[in-house]
Design an enzyme around this catalytic site. Structure first.
Site, PDB file in Angstrom:
ATOM      1  N   GLU A 174     -12.893   0.660   2.131  1.00 51.56           N
ATOM      2  CA  GLU A 174     -12.974  -0.692   1.567  1.00 51.56           C
ATOM      3  C   GLU A 174     -11.801  -1.569   1.978  1.00 51.56           C
ATOM      4  OE1 GLU A 174     -15.457  -1.837  -1.073  1.00 51.56           O
ATOM      5  OE2 GLU A 174     -16.675  -0.217  -0.276  1.00 51.56           O
ATOM      6  N   HIS A 250     -11.858  -1.240  -7.170  1.00 49.14           N
ATOM      7  CA  HIS A 250     -10.875  -1.164  -6.077  1.00 49.14           C
ATOM      8  C   HIS A 250      -9.494  -0.983  -6.688  1.00 49.14           C
ATOM      9  CE1 HIS A 250     -13.683  -3.838  -3.461  1.00 49.14           C
ATOM     10  NE2 HIS A 250     -13.713  -2.613  -2.972  1.00 49.14           N
ATOM     11  N   CYS A 374      -8.297 -10.591  -4.012  1.00 49.16           N
ATOM     12  CA  CYS A 374      -9.508 -10.235  -3.254  1.00 49.16           C
ATOM     13  C   CYS A 374      -9.752 -11.223  -2.127  1.00 49.16           C
ATOM     14  CB  CYS A 374     -10.743 -10.283  -4.143  1.00 49.16           C
ATOM     15  SG  CYS A 374     -10.719  -9.143  -5.506  1.00 49.16           S
TER      16      CYS A 374
HETATM   17  O1  SUG Z   1     -17.435  -5.841  -3.475  1.00 52.47           O
HETATM   18  N1  SUG Z   1     -18.504  -8.610  -5.358  1.00 52.47           N
HETATM   19  C1  SUG Z   1     -17.475  -7.961  -4.554  1.00 52.47           C
HETATM   20  C2  SUG Z   1     -16.102  -8.296  -5.079  1.00 52.47           C
HETATM   21  C3  SUG Z   1     -15.025  -7.806  -4.168  1.00 52.47           C
HETATM   22  C4  SUG Z   1     -13.656  -7.985  -4.743  1.00 52.47           C
HETATM   23  N2  SUG Z   1     -12.683  -7.561  -3.836  1.00 52.47           N
HETATM   24  C5  SUG Z   1     -11.563  -6.871  -4.156  1.00 52.47           C
HETATM   25  N3  SUG Z   1     -11.387  -6.320  -5.300  1.00 52.47           N
HETATM   26  N4  SUG Z   1     -10.684  -6.754  -3.237  1.00 52.47           N
HETATM   27  C6  SUG Z   1     -17.687  -6.454  -4.520  1.00 52.47           C
HETATM   28  O2  SUG Z   1     -18.073  -5.890  -5.549  1.00 52.47           O
HETATM   29  C7  SUG Z   1     -20.767  -9.310  -5.882  1.00 52.47           C
HETATM   30  C8  SUG Z   1     -21.939  -9.970  -5.193  1.00 52.47           C
HETATM   31  C9  SUG Z   1     -23.067 -10.275  -6.120  1.00 52.47           C
HETATM   32  O3  SUG Z   1     -23.247  -9.598  -7.123  1.00 52.47           O
HETATM   33  O4  SUG Z   1     -23.810 -11.263  -5.841  1.00 52.47           O
HETATM   34  C10 SUG Z   1     -19.768  -8.685  -4.944  1.00 52.47           C
HETATM   35  O5  SUG Z   1     -20.120  -8.282  -3.858  1.00 52.47           O
END
Ligand code: SUG
Length: 450
Positions: A174, A250, A374
């Site tokens: 990730e 994460h 993020c």
């Molecule tokens: O991978 N949300 C992302 C958020 C990522 C956050 N990044 C870090 N923590 N670095 C994920 O879960 C949600 C999309 C949706 O539900 O439409 C989403 O992909």
């Protein structure tokens, strides 16, 4: 050598929406089906970049991906003209269309893992795009991410962009969201800290029971090898399964590091005291005589649920001057009594480099589980490496104004997942990205431009 941390922020794409695609990410799950505001989301992201640039930090941008992804839908077997692909997918595989339409590439902390030239065996800056195999909608990001990074970091004498770690059998990677670098100053050698949730071969004693773990230890090990990091300069630790089950998908939802500071929650790691002891030993190897500040936040003061809802640990921790850092936190931290209380107390004590806190409104992204950290990929670059980048991706007041104007002309102010099949959205999105590559001076990086 003098080096800077450059924050590359992901520009929010025109299809930003709430589809509830990320099981284990409680914000994404809770907002499923709600209407989003892509324009507000993109402007909130640009306001964050401007805020950081105005603090005197170096800032750059990474462009969004082509969405809905017609190439991905073709890979899944839909054929014909682009509009026919869209129509057929909407009719016979609507969930697949939604997964191929997410603007999730905006969370560029998941774009790649990065190692600066001071730390790598060949003295180049290394990037490994994240494979993101644990979520279908994110797994389709890796190819475009590699293309984009190669177009920006094109000087092969200074940069290398690897292929994503091969996926399958839970070999999830990730990216920087599960990686931190500790050092005595951005340009000095660093200790690389990788946090994983599970192993592909064998098993940890305890694993999450409710939500999936995304990062494999073996994937982190591959990145250590690919980047040519010396074994003594990498520490790998298992994330707490309890935290994963509470919605910590994460590491950057439960810990954040900058230079010689690691801010982390008491429940971040499976064996917290052992991890901190190992990091302290490792830190002495990279910064002899320097002081390491592990700042542990007790669950009594900030319960896990508060950490997940207010996103304290998804703050950016940035260096304003030697020994002086600021916490760039989501506005939800200021609104949560316990979290705000902890921050105020921390700032008053003045016994660590954290001296300031700023609260930013990133509500559109936060509803999908994406806070300040993020939205950015940290890349430590020397002056010469910085000069080797295309000038168009460097963020300044001129680019800010151009992008605000661009968003105003191309983005909708409301979008529901049910509207993703609209062929007009595809056309709008492509027109926006086509113009963006000109603004950023990137050439043709998208399949639709070929
Ligand atoms: O991978 N949300 C992302 C958020 C990522 C956050 N990044 C870090 N923590 N670095 C994920 O879960 C949600 C999309 C949706 O539900 O439409 C989403 O992909």
């Amino acid at each position: 050598m003098k080096a800077f941390e450059v924050n590359f922020d992901g520009l929010v794409g025109p299809t930003h929406n709430y589809a509830g695609l990320s099981r284990g990410n409680v914000a994404s799950m809770a907002h499923r089906g709600r209407a989003s505001n892509p324009r507000a989301a993109a402007l909130q992201g640009l306001a964050k970049m401007k805020f950081l640039a105005d603090l005197g930090l170096k800032q750059a941008v990474l462009p969004p991906h082509e969405r809905p992804s017609i190439p991905a839908l073709r890979d899944f077997g839909f054929g014909g003209r682009d509009e026919a692909v869209l129509r057929a997918a909407a009719r016979s595989a609507p969930e697949l269309l939604v997964a191929c339409s997410s603007a999730s590439a905006m969370w560029v902390a998941n774009a790649a893992t990065v190692a600066p030239s001071s730390d790598t065996v060949d003295g180049r800056v290394h990037f490994t795009p994240a494979n993101l195999v644990s979520k279908l909608h994110r797994s389709i990001e890796a190819d475009q991410t590699a293309r984009t990074l190669r177009s920006i970091f094109h000087d092969a004498n200074r940069f290398v962009v690897h292929a994503p770690v091969a996926g399958g059998q839970g070999m999830g990677d990730e990216g920087a969201a599960n990686h931190s670098r500790l050092c005595g100053g951005h340009g000095k050698p660093g200790l690389h800290f990788f946090v994983y949730g599970h192993r592909v071969f064998g098993s940890e004693r305890t694993l999450p029971g409710k939500f999936p773990s995304r990062q494999a230890r073996e994937a982190s090990e591959a990145v250590v090898r690919l980047h040519g990091l010396s074994g003594g300069h990498a520490v790998l630790a298992q994330q707490s399964p309890v935290a994963i089950d509470a919605g910590v998908f994460h590491h950057d939802v439960i810990g954040v590091a900058n230079e010689n500071v690691l801010l982390f929650h008491e429940n971040a790691y499976a064996d917290g005291p052992a991890v901190i002891a190992e990091l302290a030993r490792g830190y002495r190897r990279v910064d002899r005589g320097g002081e390491f500040f592990p700042i542990r936040v007790p669950a009594k003061q900030v319960p896990l649920a508060a950490a997940v809802s207010a996103y304290l640990f998804n703050s950016q921790l940035v260096t304003l001057a030697p020994g002086k850092m600021a916490l760039i936190a989501p506005v939800q931290c200021a609104q949560h009594a316990k979290v705000r209380g902890w921050i105020e107390q921390r700032l008053e004590r003045k016994d660590t480099p954290i001296r300031e806190a700023h609260f930013l409104d990133l509500r559109q992204s936060m509803r999908n589980g994406g806070g300040p950290a993020c939205l950015r990929l940290r890349v430590v670059l020397t002056e010469a490496e910085l000069a080797a980048l295309p000038a168009g991706v460097r963020f300044d007041d001129g680019l800010h104004a151009a992008l605000v104007n661009w968003v105003g002309r191309h983005y909708r102010d409301s979008l529901k997942p049910s509207e993703l099949a609209d062929p007009k959205l595809l056309a709008e999105s492509r027109a926006a990205l086509d113009e963006l590559t000109q603004i950023l001076g990137l050439g043709s990086i998208y399949p639709f431009q070929r």
